[in-house]
Each structure stands twice: as C-alpha cells, then as structure tokens.
Design a protein around this motif. Structure first.
Motif, PDB file in Angstrom:
ATOM      1  N   ARG A  85     -10.428  -5.650  -6.635  1.00 38.46           N
ATOM      2  CA  ARG A  85      -9.679  -5.668  -5.375  1.00 38.46           C
ATOM      3  C   ARG A  85      -8.647  -6.790  -5.359  1.00 38.46           C
ATOM      4  O   ARG A  85      -8.904  -7.898  -5.798  1.00 38.46           O
ATOM      5  CB  ARG A  85     -10.674  -5.831  -4.228  1.00 38.46           C
ATOM      6  CG  ARG A  85     -10.058  -5.788  -2.864  1.00 38.46           C
ATOM      7  CD  ARG A  85     -11.113  -5.845  -1.803  1.00 38.46           C
ATOM      8  NE  ARG A  85     -11.252  -4.496  -1.278  1.00 38.46           N
ATOM      9  CZ  ARG A  85     -12.262  -4.051  -0.592  1.00 38.46           C
ATOM     10  NH1 ARG A  85     -13.288  -4.817  -0.354  1.00 38.46           N
ATOM     11  NH2 ARG A  85     -12.270  -2.827  -0.132  1.00 38.46           N
ATOM     12  N   VAL A  86      -7.468  -6.459  -4.813  1.00 39.95           N
ATOM     13  CA  VAL A  86      -6.391  -7.441  -4.641  1.00 39.95           C
ATOM     14  C   VAL A  86      -6.563  -8.104  -3.277  1.00 39.95           C
ATOM     15  O   VAL A  86      -6.859  -7.435  -2.279  1.00 39.95           O
ATOM     16  CB  VAL A  86      -5.004  -6.739  -4.704  1.00 39.95           C
ATOM     17  CG1 VAL A  86      -3.886  -7.683  -4.314  1.00 39.95           C
ATOM     18  CG2 VAL A  86      -4.765  -6.163  -6.091  1.00 39.95           C
ATOM     19  N   ASP A  87      -6.383  -9.405  -3.215  1.00 40.12           N
ATOM     20  CA  ASP A  87      -6.416 -10.138  -1.949  1.00 40.12           C
ATOM     21  C   ASP A  87      -5.130  -9.811  -1.195  1.00 40.12           C
ATOM     22  O   ASP A  87      -4.065 -10.373  -1.478  1.00 40.12           O
ATOM     23  CB  ASP A  87      -6.531 -11.634  -2.224  1.00 40.12           C
ATOM     24  CG  ASP A  87      -6.582 -12.486  -0.956  1.00 40.12           C
ATOM     25  OD1 ASP A  87      -6.312 -11.979   0.153  1.00 40.12           O
ATOM     26  OD2 ASP A  87      -6.888 -13.688  -1.088  1.00 40.12           O
ATOM     27  N   MET A  88      -5.227  -8.892  -0.247  1.00 42.50           N
ATOM     28  CA  MET A  88      -4.046  -8.420   0.462  1.00 42.50           C
ATOM     29  C   MET A  88      -3.396  -9.535   1.307  1.00 42.50           C
ATOM     30  O   MET A  88      -2.187  -9.555   1.458  1.00 42.50           O
ATOM     31  CB  MET A  88      -4.381  -7.217   1.338  1.00 42.50           C
ATOM     32  CG  MET A  88      -4.849  -6.000   0.543  1.00 42.50           C
ATOM     33  SD  MET A  88      -3.626  -5.421  -0.640  1.00 42.50           S
ATOM     34  CE  MET A  88      -2.525  -4.536   0.460  1.00 42.50           C
TER      35      MET A  88
ATOM     36  N   GLN B  21      -7.276  -0.342   0.752  1.00 43.65           N
ATOM     37  CA  GLN B  21      -8.417  -1.238   0.557  1.00 43.65           C
ATOM     38  C   GLN B  21      -8.117  -2.323  -0.481  1.00 43.65           C
ATOM     39  O   GLN B  21      -8.988  -3.118  -0.802  1.00 43.65           O
ATOM     40  CB  GLN B  21      -9.663  -0.448   0.118  1.00 43.65           C
ATOM     41  CG  GLN B  21     -10.254   0.419   1.213  1.00 43.65           C
ATOM     42  CD  GLN B  21      -9.443   1.681   1.440  1.00 43.65           C
ATOM     43  OE1 GLN B  21      -9.033   2.356   0.496  1.00 43.65           O
ATOM     44  NE2 GLN B  21      -9.194   1.996   2.694  1.00 43.65           N
ATOM     45  N   GLY B  22      -6.901  -2.307  -1.018  1.00 40.86           N
ATOM     46  CA  GLY B  22      -6.528  -3.299  -2.015  1.00 40.86           C
ATOM     47  C   GLY B  22      -6.978  -2.941  -3.417  1.00 40.86           C
ATOM     48  O   GLY B  22      -7.028  -3.778  -4.298  1.00 40.86           O
ATOM     49  N   ARG B  23      -7.291  -1.682  -3.619  1.00 36.64           N
ATOM     50  CA  ARG B  23      -7.793  -1.222  -4.919  1.00 36.64           C
ATOM     51  C   ARG B  23      -6.786  -0.305  -5.606  1.00 36.64           C
ATOM     52  O   ARG B  23      -5.942   0.306  -4.969  1.00 36.64           O
ATOM     53  CB  ARG B  23      -9.103  -0.464  -4.743  1.00 36.64           C
ATOM     54  CG  ARG B  23     -10.215  -1.313  -4.182  1.00 36.64           C
ATOM     55  CD  ARG B  23     -11.525  -0.543  -4.158  1.00 36.64           C
ATOM     56  NE  ARG B  23     -12.592  -1.314  -3.579  1.00 36.64           N
ATOM     57  CZ  ARG B  23     -13.305  -2.228  -4.226  1.00 36.64           C
ATOM     58  NH1 ARG B  23     -13.038  -2.483  -5.489  1.00 36.64           N
ATOM     59  NH2 ARG B  23     -14.266  -2.884  -3.627  1.00 36.64           N
TER      60      ARG B  23
ATOM     61  N   THR C 253       0.856  -1.182   0.000  1.00 38.80           N
ATOM     62  CA  THR C 253       0.000   0.000   0.000  1.00 38.80           C
ATOM     63  C   THR C 253       0.897   1.238   0.000  1.00 38.80           C
ATOM     64  O   THR C 253       2.101   1.148   0.273  1.00 38.80           O
ATOM     65  CB  THR C 253      -0.904   0.039   1.242  1.00 38.80           C
ATOM     66  OG1 THR C 253      -0.084   0.212   2.408  1.00 38.80           O
ATOM     67  CG2 THR C 253      -1.747  -1.236   1.360  1.00 38.80           C
TER      68      THR C 253
ATOM     69  N   TYR D  23      -1.300 -11.410  -1.516  1.00 41.73           N
ATOM     70  CA  TYR D  23      -0.316 -10.738  -2.357  1.00 41.73           C
ATOM     71  C   TYR D  23       0.497  -9.630  -1.677  1.00 41.73           C
ATOM     72  O   TYR D  23       1.443  -9.139  -2.262  1.00 41.73           O
ATOM     73  CB  TYR D  23      -0.997 -10.153  -3.602  1.00 41.73           C
ATOM     74  CG  TYR D  23      -1.612 -11.202  -4.485  1.00 41.73           C
ATOM     75  CD1 TYR D  23      -0.817 -12.044  -5.254  1.00 41.73           C
ATOM     76  CD2 TYR D  23      -2.989 -11.352  -4.560  1.00 41.73           C
ATOM     77  CE1 TYR D  23      -1.394 -13.017  -6.065  1.00 41.73           C
ATOM     78  CE2 TYR D  23      -3.558 -12.319  -5.372  1.00 41.73           C
ATOM     79  CZ  TYR D  23      -2.755 -13.147  -6.119  1.00 41.73           C
ATOM     80  OH  TYR D  23      -3.307 -14.094  -6.923  1.00 41.73           O
ATOM     81  N   ARG D  24       0.138  -9.248  -0.476  1.00 40.42           N
ATOM     82  CA  ARG D  24       0.843  -8.145   0.194  1.00 40.42           C
ATOM     83  C   ARG D  24       2.261  -8.564   0.558  1.00 40.42           C
ATOM     84  O   ARG D  24       2.473  -9.633   1.129  1.00 40.42           O
ATOM     85  CB  ARG D  24       0.101  -7.717   1.448  1.00 40.42           C
ATOM     86  CG  ARG D  24       0.614  -6.443   2.052  1.00 40.42           C
ATOM     87  CD  ARG D  24      -0.213  -6.071   3.262  1.00 40.42           C
ATOM     88  NE  ARG D  24      -0.258  -4.647   3.477  1.00 40.42           N
ATOM     89  CZ  ARG D  24      -1.105  -4.056   4.287  1.00 40.42           C
ATOM     90  NH1 ARG D  24      -2.006  -4.766   4.937  1.00 40.42           N
ATOM     91  NH2 ARG D  24      -1.063  -2.749   4.433  1.00 40.42           N
TER      92      ARG D  24
END
Length: 111
Positions: free
Chosen positions: A101-104, A73-75, A34, A107-108
């Motif tokens: 949206r990314v699955d945080m 928010q993963g966007r 982020t 993938y974070r």
C-alpha cells in the motif's frame, strides 16, 4: 465549462481520451493519483472505471506515466506481471509501498 458525458458519441470518447492523457502526462514523478482522481481532474467526476478502461488500452511502448495511477485504497490493481513492473517503477521514483500500500497522505498528488 459544461462537462460532456464520457460515453456514447465517438467524438466524446476521443475527448475523454485526450483529457485523461493530458492529466496523466502532468502527474509529477514521485506522486500518485487514484483512478477516480484521474477521471475527476480530466472533468469526469465519478468515472474511475472510464479512467481504468483508457489506461488498460495504452500502447505497450507508451511514455505516459501509467504507473502513477493506483486504486482508492492505495494499492496496485494490476495482475502480475504488470503489478511487479508498476511497483518497481514507483519504487524507482522514491514511492514506498508498505504491505502493498502507498501512503496516500504522503504521495497523493493534488494539483
């Protein structure tokens, strides 16, 4: 190591720029961070806006992986057509966006 404020003096701004670029360059393919993560890893906690301002000023031909930075928010925060470019780059690296949206959790990047 004490953290200098990211504002005011020109040398501080260039230091923030260098630190954020260094962290940005180290984000592995297939991972995202982020804006807040990027700033914190560079030594500027709670400076997500600073990270966004620096990324906004990247040269058009940059090789830095700007597309790996998304909002909390993963966007994707960019307006079109930048959002489509970012989405395509993320998908090319295997990052799946569901309903934008990314699955945080998946993938974070946490070094």
């Amino acid at each position: 190591m004490p953290v200098e404020p990211p504002f005011n003096a020109p040398e501080t701004n260039s230091s923030a720029l260098a630190r954020i670029y260094r962290v940005l360059a180290s984000i592995p393919s297939g991972r995202v961070v982020t804006y807040g993560d990027l700033a914190e890893m560079a030594g500027y906690p709670r400076a997500a806006r600073l990270a966004g301002q620096i990324l906004r000023k990247l040269p058009k031909d940059t090789k830095l992986p700007w597309h790996r930075v998304i909002n909390a928010q993963g966007r994707i925060s960019l307006p079109e057509p930048g959002a489509s470019r970012q989405r395509k780059r993320l998908e090319h690296e295997g990052i799946i966006l569901l309903k934008g949206r990314v699955d945080m959790a998946k993938y974070r990047w946490k070094p």
